[in-house]
Design a protein around this motif. Structure first.
Motif, PDB file in Angstrom:
ATOM      1  N   ALA A   1     -10.817   4.149  -5.319  1.00 38.56           N
ATOM      2  CA  ALA A   1     -11.107   2.966  -4.489  1.00 38.56           C
ATOM      3  C   ALA A   1     -11.224   3.316  -3.003  1.00 38.56           C
ATOM      4  CB  ALA A   1     -10.024   1.919  -4.692  1.00 38.56           C
TER       5      ALA A   1
ATOM      6  N   LYS B   1     -11.156  -7.861 -12.462  1.00 35.54           N
ATOM      7  CA  LYS B   1     -11.482  -8.000 -13.876  1.00 35.54           C
ATOM      8  C   LYS B   1     -12.076  -9.353 -14.238  1.00 35.54           C
ATOM      9  CE  LYS B   1     -10.928  -4.096 -14.558  1.00 35.54           C
ATOM     10  NZ  LYS B   1     -12.083  -3.303 -14.943  1.00 35.54           N
TER      11      LYS B   1
ATOM     12  N   PRO C   1     -13.026  -2.000  -7.559  1.00 34.93           N
ATOM     13  CA  PRO C   1     -12.103  -1.473  -8.572  1.00 34.93           C
ATOM     14  C   PRO C   1     -10.887  -2.376  -8.763  1.00 34.93           C
ATOM     15  CG  PRO C   1     -12.749   0.244  -7.026  1.00 34.93           C
ATOM     16  CD  PRO C   1     -13.303  -1.040  -6.497  1.00 34.93           C
ATOM     17  N   SER C   2     -10.567  -2.617 -10.005  1.00 35.85           N
ATOM     18  CA  SER C   2      -9.445  -3.418 -10.502  1.00 35.85           C
ATOM     19  C   SER C   2      -9.736  -4.915 -10.549  1.00 35.85           C
ATOM     20  CB  SER C   2      -8.111  -3.114  -9.783  1.00 35.85           C
ATOM     21  OG  SER C   2      -8.068  -3.691  -8.523  1.00 35.85           O
TER      22      SER C   2
ATOM     23  N   GLY D   1      -6.292   3.268 -17.803  1.00 35.83           N
ATOM     24  CA  GLY D   1      -6.676   2.240 -16.832  1.00 35.83           C
ATOM     25  C   GLY D   1      -7.571   2.770 -15.736  1.00 35.83           C
ATOM     26  N   HIS D   2      -7.685   4.096 -15.620  1.00 30.70           N
ATOM     27  CA  HIS D   2      -8.592   4.713 -14.645  1.00 30.70           C
ATOM     28  C   HIS D   2      -9.852   5.212 -15.368  1.00 30.70           C
ATOM     29  CE1 HIS D   2      -6.585   4.819 -10.754  1.00 30.70           C
ATOM     30  NE2 HIS D   2      -5.430   4.982 -11.389  1.00 30.70           N
TER      31      HIS D   2
ATOM     32  N   VAL E   1      -2.638  -3.966  -4.616  1.00 32.44           N
ATOM     33  CA  VAL E   1      -3.792  -3.840  -3.703  1.00 32.44           C
ATOM     34  C   VAL E   1      -4.511  -5.180  -3.502  1.00 32.44           C
ATOM     35  CG1 VAL E   1      -4.124  -1.402  -4.230  1.00 32.44           C
ATOM     36  CG2 VAL E   1      -5.389  -3.127  -5.540  1.00 32.44           C
TER      37      VAL E   1
ATOM     38  N   ILE F   1      -2.669  -2.410 -10.687  1.00 38.01           N
ATOM     39  CA  ILE F   1      -3.314  -1.091 -10.614  1.00 38.01           C
ATOM     40  C   ILE F   1      -2.690  -0.121 -11.631  1.00 38.01           C
ATOM     41  CG2 ILE F   1      -4.250  -1.232  -8.295  1.00 38.01           C
ATOM     42  CD1 ILE F   1      -1.762   0.297  -7.347  1.00 38.01           C
ATOM     43  N   PRO F   2      -3.503   0.832 -12.100  1.00 35.16           N
ATOM     44  CA  PRO F   2      -3.071   1.609 -13.267  1.00 35.16           C
ATOM     45  C   PRO F   2      -2.148   2.805 -13.025  1.00 35.16           C
ATOM     46  CG  PRO F   2      -5.420   1.968 -12.825  1.00 35.16           C
ATOM     47  CD  PRO F   2      -4.945   0.978 -11.820  1.00 35.16           C
ATOM     48  N   THR F   3      -2.058   3.348 -11.802  1.00 34.97           N
ATOM     49  CA  THR F   3      -1.176   4.509 -11.627  1.00 34.97           C
ATOM     50  C   THR F   3       0.263   4.024 -11.552  1.00 34.97           C
ATOM     51  OG1 THR F   3      -2.922   5.588 -10.400  1.00 34.97           O
ATOM     52  CG2 THR F   3      -0.730   6.569 -10.232  1.00 34.97           C
TER      53      THR F   3
ATOM     54  N   SER G   1       0.396   6.690  -4.965  1.00 34.57           N
ATOM     55  CA  SER G   1      -0.348   5.474  -5.308  1.00 34.57           C
ATOM     56  C   SER G   1       0.208   4.233  -4.625  1.00 34.57           C
ATOM     57  CB  SER G   1      -0.280   5.299  -6.828  1.00 34.57           C
ATOM     58  OG  SER G   1      -1.001   4.180  -7.225  1.00 34.57           O
ATOM     59  N   ASP G   2      -0.612   3.175  -4.625  1.00 34.68           N
ATOM     60  CA  ASP G   2      -0.177   1.869  -4.126  1.00 34.68           C
ATOM     61  C   ASP G   2       0.631   1.147  -5.213  1.00 34.68           C
ATOM     62  OD1 ASP G   2      -1.758   2.366  -1.858  1.00 34.68           O
ATOM     63  OD2 ASP G   2      -3.516   1.443  -2.771  1.00 34.68           O
TER      64      ASP G   2
ATOM     65  N   ARG H   1       0.849  -1.198   0.000  1.00 32.91           N
ATOM     66  CA  ARG H   1       0.000   0.000   0.000  1.00 32.91           C
ATOM     67  C   ARG H   1       0.882   1.243   0.000  1.00 32.91           C
ATOM     68  NH1 ARG H   1      -5.305  -0.410   1.411  1.00 32.91           N
ATOM     69  NH2 ARG H   1      -5.506   1.133  -0.216  1.00 32.91           N
TER      70      ARG H   1
ATOM     71  N   LYS I   1      -6.448  -6.848 -12.008  1.00 26.52           N
ATOM     72  CA  LYS I   1      -5.402  -6.325 -12.906  1.00 26.52           C
ATOM     73  C   LYS I   1      -4.375  -5.574 -12.046  1.00 26.52           C
ATOM     74  CE  LYS I   1      -7.396  -1.757 -13.954  1.00 26.52           C
ATOM     75  NZ  LYS I   1      -8.113  -0.937 -14.930  1.00 26.52           N
TER      76      LYS I   1
HETATM   77  C1  LIG Z   1      -8.312  -1.152  -2.078  1.00 19.46           C
HETATM   78  C2  LIG Z   1      -7.931  -0.616  -3.428  1.00 19.46           C
HETATM   79  C3  LIG Z   1      -6.974   0.389  -3.517  1.00 19.46           C
HETATM   80  C4  LIG Z   1      -6.589   0.886  -4.760  1.00 19.46           C
HETATM   81  N1  LIG Z   1      -5.606   1.829  -4.820  1.00 19.46           N
HETATM   82  C5  LIG Z   1      -5.158   2.230  -6.035  1.00 19.46           C
HETATM   83  C6  LIG Z   1      -4.059   3.159  -6.142  1.00 19.46           C
HETATM   84  O1  LIG Z   1      -3.481   3.596  -5.141  1.00 19.46           O
HETATM   85  N2  LIG Z   1      -3.666   3.506  -7.392  1.00 19.46           N
HETATM   86  C7  LIG Z   1      -4.281   3.045  -8.525  1.00 19.46           C
HETATM   87  O2  LIG Z   1      -3.885   3.388  -9.618  1.00 19.46           O
HETATM   88  N3  LIG Z   1      -5.299   2.185  -8.453  1.00 19.46           N
HETATM   89  C8  LIG Z   1      -5.762   1.764  -7.245  1.00 19.46           C
HETATM   90  N4  LIG Z   1      -6.800   0.870  -7.195  1.00 19.46           N
HETATM   91  C9  LIG Z   1      -7.435   0.422  -8.448  1.00 19.46           C
HETATM   92  C10 LIG Z   1      -8.224   1.521  -9.124  1.00 19.46           C
HETATM   93  O3  LIG Z   1      -9.120   2.141  -8.228  1.00 19.46           O
HETATM   94  C11 LIG Z   1      -8.984   0.985 -10.346  1.00 19.46           C
HETATM   95  O4  LIG Z   1      -8.148   0.216 -11.140  1.00 19.46           O
HETATM   96  C12 LIG Z   1      -9.562   2.148 -11.151  1.00 19.46           C
HETATM   97  O5  LIG Z   1     -10.516   2.827 -10.366  1.00 19.46           O
HETATM   98  C13 LIG Z   1     -10.215   1.705 -12.462  1.00 19.46           C
HETATM   99  O6  LIG Z   1     -11.248   0.794 -12.225  1.00 19.46           O
HETATM  100  P1  LIG Z   1     -11.221  -0.652 -12.900  1.00 19.46           P
HETATM  101  O7  LIG Z   1      -9.832  -1.178 -12.694  1.00 19.46           O
HETATM  102  O8  LIG Z   1     -12.221  -1.457 -12.125  1.00 19.46           O
HETATM  103  O9  LIG Z   1     -11.556  -0.504 -14.341  1.00 19.46           O
HETATM  104  C14 LIG Z   1      -7.194   0.363  -5.946  1.00 19.46           C
HETATM  105  C15 LIG Z   1      -8.157  -0.651  -5.851  1.00 19.46           C
HETATM  106  C16 LIG Z   1      -8.514  -1.150  -4.611  1.00 19.46           C
HETATM  107  C17 LIG Z   1      -9.531  -2.241  -4.535  1.00 19.46           C
END
Ligand SMILES: Cc1cc2nc3c(=O)[nH]c(=O)nc-3n(C[C@H](O)[C@H](O)[C@H](O)COP(=O)(O)O)c2cc1C
Length: 382
Positions: free
Chosen positions: A123, A243, A240-241, A99-100, A336, A307-309, A332-333, A46, A305
């Motif tokens: 998220a 898939k 979120p994330s 990805g976001h 996750v 995470i996108p950042t 960012s993380d 995280r 997937k």
């Molecule tokens: C608990 C949690 C924390 C998240 N933290 C991040 C983060 O720090 N950076 C990031 O790019 N995505 C993070 N994500 C994923 C994104 O929120 C997610 O990929 C984005 O909103 C797009 O949605 P989708 O992947 O469902 O299409 C996190 C997801 C979860 C479940």
């Protein structure tokens, strides 16, 4: 009918959840909710935000003397980071991160500043999903229905699956930095996360949710939207994330013959504790057949997937200049999957509790317990 709504932005004042349909007489221990909120914030991989937030739930309505009174329960989690953000002026964000929701959200709602998208798409919302699901978990515990979750894979590192879950195992899972019971795999997963961090990259993976003690007959095949497997898949997919979602051995089963997949049914001579006369030697179906629970543990897996950042950002465009550029990096993380595993457990608890109340529902806990007992007594005669 059990239902909820939630609201709040990532750096807004707070997150709010409203739960309606809880029976009267259920004791709600805020510490149980806070324990799960803390688990969601943990997990190796995280980022810095989790050091700022120490999520605590406050219950604003629906309780008297620690017990529900049948009216809506309002939950609030304050965002500590709000104080850091609310007084500052920020230039508009105009470069969407691939990805976001940034790109599609800005076009859909007509925003010039992508912050208006990412604040709600974040998220951070999953903190409230955990609080809401924890309330459902408290209800399920009254009926000896227990939820578990663990991480099965991060990046390429795979864990050995555990097959028997109990409260001691749950405590052990919580001690792993990646919520994985396989100690060697845990170490490998942490190492893989460190490597990804060094390279400015991110990782996805798989987690599993197991619900034990679920009675036969939750959900239904009579209408598509009452199939409990479909409802669970939809709920897990809303994290979120996530898939892909798998029930039981769904993915492996698609490669095999029917004779090697379906769980045969047997009769047991002596009945124990109001249990069903019938049993299985395997549970490849993950406790669901035809959208209905069959008395076996419910087993769901979710695939995330990476995470996108990214610290080394990907190509994107700038809405302001209409030129190609690199995406911006926001704090960012790296991974996750452990945090999402906690979210998945609570989200699944909510769906099971909803289906449970559809079958055994009443206005008070006492009434529901009577309904449940009558049903279990009747199982003995079948
Ligand atoms: C608990 C949690 C924390 C998240 N933290 C991040 C983060 O720090 N950076 C990031 O790019 N995505 C993070 N994500 C994923 C994104 O929120 C997610 O990929 C984005 O909103 C797009 O949605 P989708 O992947 O469902 O299409 C996190 C997801 C979860 C479940």
């Amino acid at each position: 009918m059990l239902r909820f709504l939630d609201a709040g932005e990532s750096h807004g004042r707070c997150l709010i959840g409203i739960i309606e349909g809880l029976p009267a007489g259920l004791s709600i221990d805020e510490e149980k909710i806070n324990f799960n909120l803390k688990r969601r914030q943990g997990g190796y991989g995280r980022g810095e935000r989790m050091k700022i937030e120490q999520d605590q739930v406050e219950i604003l309505s629906g309780l008297r003397e620690g017990k529900t009174i049948g009216s809506p329960l309002i939950l609030m989690i304050k965002n500590k980071d709000w104080e850091n953000w609310s007084e500052k002026e920020y230039p508009p964000l105009t470069i969407p991160r691939p990805g976001h929701a940034d790109f599609a959200g800005a076009i859909k709602y007509g925003f010039k500043d992508l912050r208006k998208v990412l604040e709600r798409a974040s998220a951070r919302q999953t903190a409230m999903r955990v609080a809401i699901g924890s309330v459902a978990g408290i209800l399920l515990e009254e009926f000896n229905i227990n939820t578990y979750s663990d991480v099965l894979r991060i990046g390429p590192v795979k864990a050995h699956r555990i097959t028997s879950f109990n409260p001691e195992v749950k405590a052990e899972i919580n001690e792993s930095p990646v919520f994985c019971l396989d100690g060697i795999a845990s170490l490998g997963m942490c190492r893989e996360i460190d490597r990804a961090r060094e390279k400015g990259d991110t990782l996805g993976g798989i987690f599993e949710v197991i619900i034990s003690g679920v009675p036969i007959g939750l959900g239904s095949y009579v209408q598509w939207d009452r199939r409990l497997d479909a409802r669970l898949a939809s709920a897990l997919m809303s994290i979120p994330s996530v898939k892909a979602v798998e029930i039981g051995e769904g993915i492996e089963a698609s490669k095999k013959k029917g004779s090697a997949v379906h769980d045969e049914i047997f009769v047991q001579e002596e009945l124990k504790n109001n249990s069903s006369r019938y049993f299985r030697k395997s549970n490849r179906a993950g406790g669901l057949e035809g959208g209905v629970t069959n008395g076996e543990e419910v087993i769901i897996r979710a695939y995330l997937k990476p995470i996108p950042t990214l610290i080394n950002p990907l190509c994107s465009i700038d809405f302001a200049t209409k030129r190609e550029t690199k995406a911006t990096y926001q704090r960012s993380d790296i991974c996750v999957v452990p945090a999402a595993c906690v979210v998945g457990e609570e989200v699944a608890a909510w769906e099971i509790a909803t289906a449970f109340l559809e079958k055994f529902g009443g206005d008070s806990l006492v009434e529901i317990k009577e309904n449940y007992k009558n049903y279990r007594d009747r199982l003995q005669e079948l």
